[in-house]
Design a protein around this motif. Structure first.
Motif, PDB file in Angstrom:
ATOM      1  N   TYR A   1      -9.411   9.688  -1.153  1.00  0.00           N
ATOM      2  CA  TYR A   1     -10.771   9.155  -1.302  1.00  0.00           C
ATOM      3  C   TYR A   1     -10.859   7.760  -0.701  1.00  0.00           C
TER       4      TYR A   1
ATOM      5  N   LEU B   1     -13.430   6.442  -6.229  1.00  0.00           N
ATOM      6  CA  LEU B   1     -12.357   6.703  -7.199  1.00  0.00           C
ATOM      7  C   LEU B   1     -12.848   7.499  -8.407  1.00  0.00           C
TER       8      LEU B   1
ATOM      9  N   LEU C   1      -0.922  16.540  -9.360  1.00  0.00           N
ATOM     10  CA  LEU C   1      -2.159  16.214  -8.641  1.00  0.00           C
ATOM     11  C   LEU C   1      -2.106  14.738  -8.267  1.00  0.00           C
ATOM     12  N   THR C   2      -2.256  14.478  -6.979  1.00  0.00           N
ATOM     13  CA  THR C   2      -2.127  13.111  -6.479  1.00  0.00           C
ATOM     14  C   THR C   2      -3.473  12.558  -6.030  1.00  0.00           C
ATOM     15  N   LEU C   3      -3.764  11.349  -6.501  1.00  0.00           N
ATOM     16  CA  LEU C   3      -4.931  10.601  -6.034  1.00  0.00           C
ATOM     17  C   LEU C   3      -4.437   9.620  -4.980  1.00  0.00           C
ATOM     18  N   LYS C   4      -5.043   9.687  -3.803  1.00  0.00           N
ATOM     19  CA  LYS C   4      -4.543   8.874  -2.689  1.00  0.00           C
ATOM     20  C   LYS C   4      -5.679   8.032  -2.106  1.00  0.00           C
ATOM     21  N   PRO C   5      -5.660   6.723  -2.372  1.00  0.00           N
ATOM     22  CA  PRO C   5      -6.725   5.872  -1.840  1.00  0.00           C
ATOM     23  C   PRO C   5      -6.673   5.766  -0.321  1.00  0.00           C
TER      24      PRO C   5
ATOM     25  N   GLY D   1      -0.152   3.296  -3.009  1.00  0.00           N
ATOM     26  CA  GLY D   1      -0.430   4.232  -1.926  1.00  0.00           C
ATOM     27  C   GLY D   1      -0.808   5.604  -2.428  1.00  0.00           C
ATOM     28  N   GLU D   2      -0.251   5.994  -3.570  1.00  0.00           N
ATOM     29  CA  GLU D   2      -0.653   7.239  -4.210  1.00  0.00           C
ATOM     30  C   GLU D   2      -0.258   7.222  -5.676  1.00  0.00           C
ATOM     31  N   LEU D   3      -1.097   7.871  -6.468  1.00  0.00           N
ATOM     32  CA  LEU D   3      -0.835   7.981  -7.902  1.00  0.00           C
ATOM     33  C   LEU D   3      -0.889   9.453  -8.283  1.00  0.00           C
ATOM     34  N   THR D   4       0.195   9.927  -8.885  1.00  0.00           N
ATOM     35  CA  THR D   4       0.297  11.346  -9.210  1.00  0.00           C
ATOM     36  C   THR D   4       0.219  11.587 -10.710  1.00  0.00           C
ATOM     37  N   LEU D   5      -0.631  12.533 -11.087  1.00  0.00           N
ATOM     38  CA  LEU D   5      -0.695  13.006 -12.470  1.00  0.00           C
ATOM     39  C   LEU D   5       0.119  14.284 -12.546  1.00  0.00           C
TER      40      LEU D   5
ATOM     41  N   MET E   1       0.845  -1.223   0.000  1.00  0.00           N
ATOM     42  CA  MET E   1       0.000   0.000   0.000  1.00  0.00           C
ATOM     43  C   MET E   1       0.865   1.252   0.000  1.00  0.00           C
TER      44      MET E   1
END
Lengths: 110, 110
Positions: free
Chosen positions: B9, B16, B37-41, A35-39, A1
């Motif tokens: 989120y 998501l 910009l980071t998406l963080k589950p 754990g995190e995905l960055t655009l 994670m």
């Protein structure tokens, strides 16, 4: 994670939608690993995917975008090497040639 | 171009798609301001938006999701305070009441 994925895309080329779609595919498939995905917007035709600070796809090097199953295999190899991807694993692996002649031979008739 | 936005989120709540949609809206609107910009589950009903390490939306605090124009105003206030958002600025500001009685009165007939 605790794995980190980053997608760098060219805004001038309008690749946000493509990058965001791939982001959602990866976050869905690797919901226990990422754990995190960055655009990260960029310019000059950049399209790169990084997993844990390793460059796993560069459009400039490969000359094309990855297929989504191909990308998932590459991400898996980096962040979750033991994991099966189900049907995405049934195609040829990324290390193999994509030469069509490498496809299994059809059984000979009779 | 060096500002950082993060959306946290809840995966259990299946947020998501919502988070990714907001991410794309923000990256499109703030294409000159957002550097990444980071998406963080996360879990447990989390839905938070951070701009440059400032919490600008918490679903737990606000009791709801932000409207997208509202979210853009909040992001703008944090990362590009001087910038106009066009039609997104024509609604009431986020600090005001959303009480319907605050709407402009209709002109009286005759």
């Amino acid at each position: 994670m605790n794995n980190r994925v980053e997608i760098r895309y060219c805004t001038q080329c309008r690749w946000l939608l493509r990058a965001a779609w791939m982001a959602q595919e990866l976050l869905t498939t690797f919901d226990q690993e990422i754990g995190e995905l960055t655009l990260k917007p960029g310019t000059g035709g950049i399209f790169e995917v990084w997993a844990d600070d390793t460059l796993i796809w560069s459009r400039k090097e490969q000359g094309r975008f990855p297929e989504i199953t191909e990308l998932k295999r590459l991400v898996r190899d980096e962040i979750a090497p033991g994991r099966s991807l189900g049907h995405a694993d049934r195609k040829e692996g990324p290390a193999q040639d994509t030469d069509a002649s490498a496809a299994p031979a059809k059984p000979s008739a009779g």
